[in-house]
Motif scaffolding. Sequence first.
Motif, PDB file in Angstrom:
ATOM      1  N   ALA A  41       0.832  -1.206   0.000  1.00  0.00           N
ATOM      2  CA  ALA A  41       0.000   0.000   0.000  1.00  0.00           C
ATOM      3  C   ALA A  41       0.867   1.256   0.000  1.00  0.00           C
ATOM      4  CB  ALA A  41      -0.928   0.000   1.208  1.00  0.00           C
ATOM      5  N   LEU A  42       1.957   1.213   0.711  1.00  0.00           N
ATOM      6  CA  LEU A  42       2.878   2.350   0.733  1.00  0.00           C
ATOM      7  C   LEU A  42       3.514   2.542  -0.647  1.00  0.00           C
ATOM      8  CD1 LEU A  42       4.261   4.539   2.440  1.00  0.00           C
ATOM      9  CD2 LEU A  42       6.045   2.865   2.939  1.00  0.00           C
ATOM     10  N   GLU A  43       3.883   1.450  -1.276  1.00  0.00           N
ATOM     11  CA  GLU A  43       4.471   1.531  -2.612  1.00  0.00           C
ATOM     12  C   GLU A  43       3.468   2.122  -3.606  1.00  0.00           C
ATOM     13  OE1 GLU A  43       7.577   0.842  -3.495  1.00  0.00           O
ATOM     14  OE2 GLU A  43       8.140   0.188  -1.490  1.00  0.00           O
ATOM     15  N   TRP A  44       2.214   1.687  -3.517  1.00  0.00           N
ATOM     16  CA  TRP A  44       1.197   2.232  -4.410  1.00  0.00           C
ATOM     17  C   TRP A  44       0.945   3.705  -4.136  1.00  0.00           C
ATOM     18  CZ3 TRP A  44      -0.337   1.050  -8.905  1.00  0.00           C
ATOM     19  CH2 TRP A  44      -0.355  -0.263  -9.324  1.00  0.00           C
ATOM     20  N   SER A  45       0.989   4.092  -2.871  1.00  0.00           N
ATOM     21  CA  SER A  45       0.755   5.511  -2.563  1.00  0.00           C
ATOM     22  C   SER A  45       1.850   6.385  -3.162  1.00  0.00           C
ATOM     23  CB  SER A  45       0.644   5.730  -1.056  1.00  0.00           C
ATOM     24  OG  SER A  45       1.890   5.491  -0.431  1.00  0.00           O
ATOM     25  N   PHE A  46       3.088   5.888  -3.193  1.00  0.00           N
ATOM     26  CA  PHE A  46       4.175   6.649  -3.805  1.00  0.00           C
ATOM     27  C   PHE A  46       4.024   6.703  -5.329  1.00  0.00           C
ATOM     28  CE2 PHE A  46       6.825   5.773   0.079  1.00  0.00           C
ATOM     29  CZ  PHE A  46       6.900   7.104   0.468  1.00  0.00           C
ATOM     30  N   ALA A  47       3.285   5.805  -5.910  1.00  0.00           N
ATOM     31  CA  ALA A  47       3.059   5.821  -7.355  1.00  0.00           C
ATOM     32  C   ALA A  47       1.820   6.637  -7.719  1.00  0.00           C
ATOM     33  CB  ALA A  47       2.909   4.397  -7.871  1.00  0.00           C
ATOM     34  N   ILE A  48       0.784   6.582  -6.894  1.00  0.00           N
ATOM     35  CA  ILE A  48      -0.477   7.232  -7.225  1.00  0.00           C
ATOM     36  C   ILE A  48      -0.523   8.695  -6.787  1.00  0.00           C
ATOM     37  CG2 ILE A  48      -2.961   7.183  -6.748  1.00  0.00           C
ATOM     38  CD1 ILE A  48      -2.756   4.145  -6.791  1.00  0.00           C
ATOM     39  N   ALA A  49       0.124   9.032  -5.685  1.00  0.00           N
ATOM     40  CA  ALA A  49       0.098  10.411  -5.185  1.00  0.00           C
ATOM     41  C   ALA A  49       0.607  11.424  -6.217  1.00  0.00           C
ATOM     42  CB  ALA A  49       0.869  10.527  -3.876  1.00  0.00           C
ATOM     43  N   PRO A  50       1.730  11.170  -6.888  1.00  0.00           N
ATOM     44  CA  PRO A  50       2.159  12.135  -7.911  1.00  0.00           C
ATOM     45  C   PRO A  50       1.166  12.255  -9.069  1.00  0.00           C
ATOM     46  CG  PRO A  50       3.983  10.719  -7.305  1.00  0.00           C
ATOM     47  CD  PRO A  50       2.760  10.155  -6.663  1.00  0.00           C
TER      48      PRO A  50
END
Length: 68
Positions: A41-50
């Motif tokens: 989930a943390l990895e996805w947040s770093f991809a989706i947030a930008p």
Amino acid sequence: MPAPMIAAVFWIAVVAAVVAQGMILRSTTRVLRAVAPARPALEWSFAIAPALMLALVLVFAWRATERL
């Protein structure tokens, strides 16, 4: 710069940004499948947030061009 030209440049930039973000999300998916990190989930947040921030910037930019 004439208004149609501004709109054309803006939409070309939008298409380029969407393609780039799509490729980033695609590569994130491939890596997450191969590696299986401890906190996906943390990895996805770093991809989706930008991507979300870019969408917000594009909305504000479009509104600014509409005022011209």
